[in-house]
Write an enzyme that holds these catalytic residues in place. Structure first.
Site, PDB file in Angstrom:
ATOM      1  N   HIS A 307     -19.615  23.517 -55.734  1.00  7.95           N
ATOM      2  CA  HIS A 307     -20.020  22.323 -56.481  1.00  7.95           C
ATOM      3  C   HIS A 307     -21.534  22.199 -56.458  1.00  7.95           C
ATOM      4  CE1 HIS A 307     -20.163  18.193 -57.919  1.00  7.95           C
ATOM      5  NE2 HIS A 307     -18.956  18.448 -58.407  1.00  7.95           N
ATOM      6  N   ASP A 364     -10.937  20.221 -58.638  1.00  6.54           N
ATOM      7  CA  ASP A 364     -10.204  20.835 -59.742  1.00  6.54           C
ATOM      8  C   ASP A 364      -9.279  21.947 -59.299  1.00  6.54           C
ATOM      9  OD1 ASP A 364     -11.012  19.183 -61.712  1.00  6.54           O
ATOM     10  OD2 ASP A 364     -12.884  20.249 -62.032  1.00  6.54           O
TER      11      ASP A 364
END
Ligand code: CMC
Length: 433
Positions: A307, A364
């Site tokens: 991320h 996700d």
């Protein structure tokens, strides 16, 4: 905002510019460079690695500590003790609703889930094999043509009506995208169902059979919506703000956000993650893919890992992981892809390369697995992200108007040709004669 500290920029030996350092209520201090342009200097920060594009009171992230707060409330508490609609209220209005306020809010959202019947005809213009994100993007942009009675962006009440319309209708449009792709009739919303259950109903019910929503699945879907509701100035939210800064209508701005979200480095990661699991195919091939991900000369990346902001852990992933294991247990599924996902999670969490680079499974990764287990087709994953993020986009778009708005107009570091004389190489008509 407090301006107690200052920084001095020294350039061209002897030129000094004093810049205020702004402090927010949380997070890093911010160097205010707004006056630099008038002094003939710009800052250069492609990808906004060190740039705050706006002031906001909606969401706070501390990527190093894995903190995510919406209006001050920790995401884990919201995910466990709240519902998606309550989180929507908080994001939009800034405070937790009283029971009366919430009842009114819920009632309005629930009673505006139907869309103008003519919109269903719009779908006929799309190929059935279109990606649902392409259809969602187009249909959302087209909503402006149906709800043009409240498009005055400077009118607070108009903005509120639009917020309700988008929040209420997005699951309906999203489910229609799916139904159209499989050639089934559109299913109307049902007002007695929760926001999450209603979406599942519109996805999976048919005129022959009512879909019975499993409460564990309903809760997991609600959590997916909560965990994706907002994430401060990410790519799609910044896109919505940028589009909105010109005064564009809100449906067009949200369509722009959907387009940005679609990319695999952003909301498209959950779909890309499932595609990757399919490509891996069997558990014994995982090491091969782990090696590919580590190879600097190979562009392959483990989708659903890493991320930009969270360099320690993604607090959304912690909650989503819990839900993921809950759903897999409840549905007692046996699926090779889910086995691959669980093994991949185990290997990546223990592999020194991923540990050193702080590459953890992100939200996700787990939401993709849950959606797959529920029976949602892969192409709909990012559509569901878009449903959830709509409230974040609206809240930021609305905040921009409340705070006073300037058109977003970045500058650049030009590295092209310097001025040169133009000589066309195309023969002119007169040359032929
Ligand atoms: N697999 C393998 N290596 C990776 C990965 C990955 N998924 N992500 C980053 N790295 C490596 C990268 O090669 C680089 O190595 P080095 O330092 O040797 O050059 C290092 O880690 C830092 O990566 P970066 O590209 O500088 O990090 P970034 O902040 O620019 O990118 C990211 C963040 C999310 C785009 C990236 O981690 C990625 O592409 N992940 C896969 C896609 C994904 O899951 N995206 C969803 C993010 S969560 C949903 C959302 O909020 O939108």
């Amino acid at each position: 905002m407090a301006v107690e500290k200052k920084a001095t920029l020294v350039f061209d030996s002897g030129n000094n510019i004093e810049l205020p350092i702004l402090s927010g209520s949380l997070g890093e201090d911010v160097l205010d460079v707004r006056t630099l342009g008038s002094k003939g200097l710009f800052t250069y920060d492609p990808g906004y690695l060190s740039t705050a594009s706006c002031e906001s009171k909606i969401t706070f992230i501390d990527g190093n500590q894995g903190i995510l707060l919406h209006r001050g409330y920790p995401i884990a508490q919201l995910a466990k003790e709240s519902t998606y609609l309550e989180v929507c209220y908080i994001l939009l209005y800034g405070e937790t609703p009283t029971p009366e306020e919430f009842a009114t809010f819920k009632d309005i959202v629930t009673r505006h889930t139907m869309i103008h019947e003519q919109i269903s005809r719009l779908f006929q213009g799309f190929r059935r094999d279109s990606h649902p994100m392409a259809v969602l993007c187009g249909v959302t942009g087209a909503l402006a043509a149906f709800y043009h009675d409240s498009l005055d962006v400077n009118n607070e009440r108009h903005r509120e009506i639009t917020a309700f319309r988008l929040l209420s209708k997005m699951p309906t449009v999203a489910a229609m995208c799916y139904k159209y792709s499989v050639g089934q009739p559109f299913v109307y919303p049902r007002n007695e169902l929760s926001y999450a259950a209603n979406f599942l109903h519109m996805m999976f019910s048919t005129p022959c059979e009512e879909y019975v929503v499993n409460p564990v699945v309903e809760r997991a879907m609600d959590r997916i919506l909560i965990l994706h509701a907002d994430h401060e100035q990410n790519a799609s939210t910044s896109t919505v703000r940028t589009a909105g800064s010109s005064g564009a209508n809100p449906f067009a701005c949200i369509a722009a956000g959907i387009a940005s979200l679609w990319g695999p480095a952003h909301g498209g990661a959950n779909e890309a993650c499932l595609k990757m699991l399919e490509e891996i195919g069997t558990v014994d091939r995982i090491p091969e893919f782990i090696e590919k991900a580590k190879n600097k000369d190979d562009p392959f990346r483990l989708m659903g890992f890493g991320h930009r902001v969270y360099k320690n852990h993604d607090p959304r992933a912690t909650v989503m992981r819990e839900s993921c294991h809950e759903v897999l247990k409840e549905l007692n599924l046996s699926d090779e892809l889910l086995d691959i996902a669980m093994e991949l999670e185990h290997i990546a969490l223990n592999d020194p390369y991923f540990i050193e680079k702080k590459l953890y499974p992100n939200v996700d990764f787990y939401s993709g697995i849950i959606l797959k287990a529920i029976g949602i087709p892969t192409t709909m994953f990012t559509v569901i992200f878009a449903i959830a993020r709509t409230i974040g986009w609206i809240a930021h778009w609305n905040e921009m108007y409340t705070d006073g708005i300037r058109i977003a107009r970045p500058r650049q570091l030009y590295t092209g040709y310097t001025e040169r004389e133009f000589h066309s190489q195309i023969p002119k008509k007169s040359d032929k004669a």
